[in-house]
Design an enzyme around this catalytic site. Structure first.
Site, PDB file in Angstrom:
ATOM      1  N   TYR A 146     -29.752  12.446  18.773  1.00  0.00           N
ATOM      2  CA  TYR A 146     -31.196  12.229  18.786  1.00  0.00           C
ATOM      3  C   TYR A 146     -31.776  12.096  17.389  1.00  0.00           C
ATOM      4  CZ  TYR A 146     -31.958  13.136  23.748  1.00  0.00           C
ATOM      5  OH  TYR A 146     -31.984  13.045  25.103  1.00  0.00           O
ATOM      6  N   LYS A 195     -16.927  17.641  24.022  1.00  0.00           N
ATOM      7  CA  LYS A 195     -15.971  16.564  24.287  1.00  0.00           C
ATOM      8  C   LYS A 195     -14.930  16.626  23.172  1.00  0.00           C
ATOM      9  CE  LYS A 195     -14.627  12.921  26.633  1.00  0.00           C
ATOM     10  NZ  LYS A 195     -14.075  13.044  27.999  1.00  0.00           N
ATOM     11  N   ASP A 227     -17.340  15.896  30.846  1.00  0.00           N
ATOM     12  CA  ASP A 227     -17.141  15.141  32.096  1.00  0.00           C
ATOM     13  C   ASP A 227     -16.760  16.076  33.235  1.00  0.00           C
ATOM     14  OD1 ASP A 227     -14.771  15.577  30.698  1.00  0.00           O
ATOM     15  OD2 ASP A 227     -13.881  13.641  31.177  1.00  0.00           O
ATOM     16  N   ASP A 251     -29.175  17.110  27.594  1.00  0.00           N
ATOM     17  CA  ASP A 251     -30.184  16.264  28.247  1.00  0.00           C
ATOM     18  C   ASP A 251     -29.672  15.830  29.616  1.00  0.00           C
ATOM     19  OD1 ASP A 251     -32.484  14.593  28.538  1.00  0.00           O
ATOM     20  OD2 ASP A 251     -31.239  12.873  27.967  1.00  0.00           O
ATOM     21  N   ASP A 255     -30.639  17.557  33.662  1.00  0.00           N
ATOM     22  CA  ASP A 255     -31.184  16.787  34.787  1.00  0.00           C
ATOM     23  C   ASP A 255     -30.302  16.968  36.025  1.00  0.00           C
ATOM     24  OD1 ASP A 255     -33.344  15.744  33.379  1.00  0.00           O
ATOM     25  OD2 ASP A 255     -33.026  13.711  34.135  1.00  0.00           O
TER      26      ASP A 255
HETATM   27  C1  IPM Z   1     -36.095  15.694  28.044  1.00  0.00           C
HETATM   28  C2  IPM Z   1     -36.487  14.241  28.025  1.00  0.00           C
HETATM   29  C3  IPM Z   1     -36.571  13.768  26.576  1.00  0.00           C
HETATM   30  C4  IPM Z   1     -35.204  13.959  25.949  1.00  0.00           C
HETATM   31  C5  IPM Z   1     -37.056  12.314  26.424  1.00  0.00           C
HETATM   32  C6  IPM Z   1     -38.414  12.113  27.068  1.00  0.00           C
HETATM   33  C7  IPM Z   1     -37.079  11.888  24.995  1.00  0.00           C
HETATM   34  O1  IPM Z   1     -35.576  13.494  28.765  1.00  0.00           O
HETATM   35  O2  IPM Z   1     -36.850  16.522  27.503  1.00  0.00           O
HETATM   36  O3  IPM Z   1     -35.034  15.999  28.583  1.00  0.00           O
HETATM   37  O4  IPM Z   1     -34.331  13.108  26.107  1.00  0.00           O
HETATM   38  O5  IPM Z   1     -35.004  14.993  25.301  1.00  0.00           O
HETATM   39 MG    MG Z   2     -34.084  14.626  29.740  1.00  0.00          MG
END
Ligand code: IPM
Ligand code: MG
Length: 360
Positions: A146, A195, A227, A251, A255
């Site tokens: 990032y 990884k 993975d 990240d 999710d």
């Molecule tokens: C998160 C989001 C952010 C990230 C985006 C919006 C830049 O997906 O906070 O997980 O990737 O960190």
């Molecule tokens: Mg995210």
């Protein structure tokens, strides 16, 4: 006792979910005898519309001068919003990355917890769910891909893009320590995800984490390739307590972990620096498609506000009360649309906030 809170409503459903979180915080303040003074600021698309940039220096200064930051969500629909016609460094997400960096919020805590009341919403089979699961993703938030150098060039008519993944051992050590500290207060297990079979940065990550682990003999450490971790999260999520990982892996895995709880609208997050200061926001996005329709689930933001009371303001009793109030409304059968199942009472954003505030 009074505290200064910077509030970033943001874009999409941000303003309406933050409003409900503030309602609940004020109810807690009244009951537990503290006062929060809020200063609302713009970030993301809302800031672009007024200032032409997603984050101004004034907002950074305001955030730094406060005890904590409460945020809704930022960003819009990339296919239709004019914000995404701007160059990448001027888009809403750039504001989020910049505030993380400027405030040195290197430790991102994302709890993923299955509420027994919401088992019906979990997409996993009941034999996999078993007695439920409760994990904490500890994501490094200010390094890695990032924030590495990146560029897009063209050579002999061929376009080429480059991103770089860099970590130094100090960056790894400080997030690893946080991970072990948190594991100590939970079930005492850290799964460090990397990884290391391919990446140098992961091999360093593994070596430093092993070093840090020596100071925590009471905490079990295991290493897992990313993975495999993605697979294990749906195969057997019960095995995880604290998942410790770098920015990009975190990240993606966070999710995935939120999806297996079946209710991304329920999941909070905290981003912390070396001090007690933190930024608190729901784990979900700005959902522009349902913005302003009283459909959004405010619970993730309300639980993020509870984390703020606990981590930044040491108001543990009030935080407990908010978490208990959330459980209570679920037990009583109230649901926003995203977590609705047959036989429950469907409510909107505002009513959900009021129900929780009344029960604090
Ligand atoms: C998160 C989001 C952010 C990230 C985006 C919006 C830049 O997906 O906070 O997980 O990737 O960190
Ligand atoms: Mg995210």
């Amino acid at each position: 006792m009074g505290y200064k809170i910077t509030v970033i409503p943001g874009d999409g459903i941000g303003p309406e979910i933050v409003r409900e979180a503030v309602k609940v915080l004020d109810a807690a303040g009244e009951k537990y005898g503290f006062r929060l003074d809020y200063t609302e600021v713009l970030m993301g698309g809302a800031s672009i519309d007024v200032h032409g940039v997603p984050l101004t220096d004034e907002v950074i200064a305001q955030a730094k001068a406060s005890d904590a930051v409460l945020m809704g969500s930022i960003g819009g629909d990339a296919a239709t919003s004019p914000w995404y016609q701007l160059e990448p460094s001027k888009r809403p997400e750039a504001g989020l990355l910049k505030i993380r960096k400027e405030l040195n919020l290197f430790a991102n805590l994302r709890p993923a917890y299955l509420y027994s009341e919401l088992k019906a919403a979990c997409p996993l089979r009941s034999d996999i769910i078993g007695g439920g699961f409760d994990m904490m993703i500890m994501r490094e938030l200010t390094g890695g891909l990032y924030f590495g150098e990146r560029c897009t060039t063209e050579e002999n008519g061929v376009r080429k893009a480059k991103d770089t993944l860099t970590y130094d051992e100090n960056e790894i050590r400080r997030i690893a320590k946080r991970g072990f500290d948190i594991a100590r207060k939970r079930r005492k297990k850290v799964t460090s995800v990397d990884k290391a079979n391919v990446l140098d940065s992961s091999r360093l990550w593994r070596a430093v984490v092993e070093d840090v682990a020596k100071d925590y003999p009471d905490v079990e450490l295991e290493h897992m390739l990313v993975d495999n971790c993605a697979m294990q999260l749906v195969r057997d999520p019960k095995q995880f307590d604290v998942i410790l990982t770098e920015n990009m892996f975190g990240d993606i895995l966070s999710d995935e972990a939120s999806m297996v709880t079946g209710s991304i609208g329920m999941l909070s997050s905290a981003s912390l620096n070396e001090t007690k200061f933190g930024l608190y926001e729901p784990s979900h996005g700005s959902a522009p498609d349902i913005a302003g329709k009283d459909l959004a689930n405010p619970i993730a933001t309300i639980l993020s506000a509870a984390m703020m009371l606990r981590f930044s303001l040491d108001l543990d009793k009030a935080a407990d009360a908010i978490e208990a109030a959330v459980k209570q409304v679920l037990t009583e059968g109230y649901r926003t649309g995203d977590i609705y199942s047959e036989g429950c009472k469907k409510v909107g954003t505002v009513e959900m906030g009021s129900l929780i505030a009344e029960r604090v």
